[in-house]
Design an enzyme around this catalytic site. Structure first.
Site, PDB file in Angstrom:
ATOM      1  N   SER B 128      -0.082   7.503  -2.035  1.00 15.42           N
ATOM      2  CA  SER B 128       0.933   7.913  -1.049  1.00 15.42           C
ATOM      3  C   SER B 128       0.187   9.293  -0.232  1.00 15.42           C
ATOM      4  O   SER B 128       0.877  10.193   0.167  1.00 15.42           O
ATOM      5  CB  SER B 128       2.146   8.471  -1.590  1.00 15.42           C
ATOM      6  OG  SER B 128       1.653   9.508  -2.646  1.00 15.42           O
ATOM      7  N   CYS B 129      -1.209   9.181  -0.141  1.00 12.26           N
ATOM      8  CA  CYS B 129      -2.134  10.344   0.585  1.00 12.26           C
ATOM      9  C   CYS B 129      -1.423  10.333   2.023  1.00 12.26           C
ATOM     10  O   CYS B 129      -1.201   9.287   2.678  1.00 12.26           O
ATOM     11  CB  CYS B 129      -3.359  10.176   0.520  1.00 12.26           C
ATOM     12  SG  CYS B 129      -4.081   9.948  -1.137  1.00 12.26           S
TER      13      CYS B 129
END
Lengths: 125, 220
Positions: B128-129
């Site tokens: 989920s960068c």
């Protein structure tokens, strides 16, 4: 740029414009190379600096060396056989130096080896 | 996660194929979230042993959640009104953000520019960068497995579901934030915005435009 400091530094082997192949190193753990680009060819877009290798950082190894990171672009049509879109569509991601090799001077006969099976059936990206 | 009933015995070996990590963020029939129970237990222990003060965790969450898309919007608006700034932003996003007093906590911010022939889309296929220091926390769909896999696999179909049809003759660039860089889409300045001030322009720029699932519509 990057986490250089006094840590040992690997010299970047690639630069913008170089064609590269992504290796299948089969490493477990905190690996940042998605399955969908392994054994595929792309082109280096630019260097991103050098950083501690996340595969080692994730298990507490902070003594380096720092590893060059590159942004590499892949034609979508090279990644997905049934891609629907423009042949100019591209996927860009970041790859560490040790996952890359210079692309073969001449393409291999036939289709490159593919790992779709592993990706679809439990090979977790 | 499948919608059928099953005994939630937490032995992740129960014969149907869902990912072992999913229950951490999905509540069970009693409304409990496995991840929250673990976090609460850990926090209780840390407080009891004097390693964390009550309120410290809350303050840290508040700090993490205080950045928002208004920060990214300021960078975009400045780039629209100042061409030299735009060039600096594209060359080195982190330094250009710092010029406006916006701190980028991530290693580097790569700003990718939409134009008539290129549309950019950001995702993170591995987790989920997200450029949290300038856009805040990512929306739920950004961290869903559906978005993460499909953005890389069929971006044009995903964009159409978001209401955006990219012309066939334009190219789509998908940026997978898979390692240390974070990405911000610089949308095109909309038609009809010529007379607007920088602050007014910033008000047009939404989070989704800076992820690339939308564009800034014309100003009437």
């Amino acid at each position: 740029m990057g986490a250089a400091g006094r840590l040992p530094v690997m010299r970047p082997r690639f630069d913008a414009g170089d064609r590269v192949s992504v290796l299948e190193l089969g490493k477990p753990g905190h690996v940042r190379t998605p399955f969908y680009v392994r054994r595929r060819e792309g082109v280096v877009l630019h260097r991103c600096g050098s950083y501690l290798n996340p595969e080692e950082l994730s298990v507490g190894k902070v003594c380096g060396p720092v590893v060059p990171l590159y942004r590499v672009g892949f034609a979508m049509t090279d990644l997905w056989d049934d891609y629907r879109g423009s042949p100019a569509d591209m996927l860009c991601l970041e790859l560490y130096d040790h996952w890359l090799a210079p692309a073969a001077a001449a393409p291999l006969d036939g289709e490159p080896a593919r790992d779709d099976e592993a990706f679809e059936h439990g090979g977790r990206p | 996660m499948s919608d059928h009933d099953h005994a939630h015995d937490h032995d992740h070996d129960h014969g149907h194929g869902h990912d072992a990590h999913e229950p951490l963020v999905v509540e069970d029939d009693a409304g409990n979230i496995e991840g929250q129970i673990l976090v609460d237990a850990l926090q209780t222990l840390l407080v009891e042993r004097g390693l964390v003060f009550p309120g410290e965790v809350r303050r840290e969450i508040e700090r993490l959640e205080s950045p928002g898309a208004h920060l990214g919007a300021r960078l975009v608006a400045r780039a629209w009104v100042d061409d030299d700034y735009r060039r600096r932003l594209l060359a080195d996003g982190k330094s250009a953000a710092a010029e406006l007093g916006v701190g980028v906590g991530e290693a580097q911010l790569i700003v990718v520019e939409n134009d008539a022939t290129t549309h950019n889309l950001v995702c993170c296929t591995l987790c989920s960068c997200y450029p949290r220091s300038i856009l805040g926390q990512p929306p739920a769909w950004y961290i869903s497995k559906a978005y993460r896999s499909r953005a890389a696999r069929e971006p044009r179909a995903v964009l159409e579901e978001f209401g955006l049809k990219v012309p066939d003759e334009a190219r789509v660039l998908v940026h997978d934030s898979n390692a240390d860089m974070r990405y911000l889409v610089l949308p095109q300045r909309p038609a009809g915005s010529e007379a607007m001030s920088e602050d007014q322009l910033a008000g047009l720029v939404t989070r989704d435009c800076m992820i690339g699932v939308s564009v800034v519509g014309p100003v009437s």
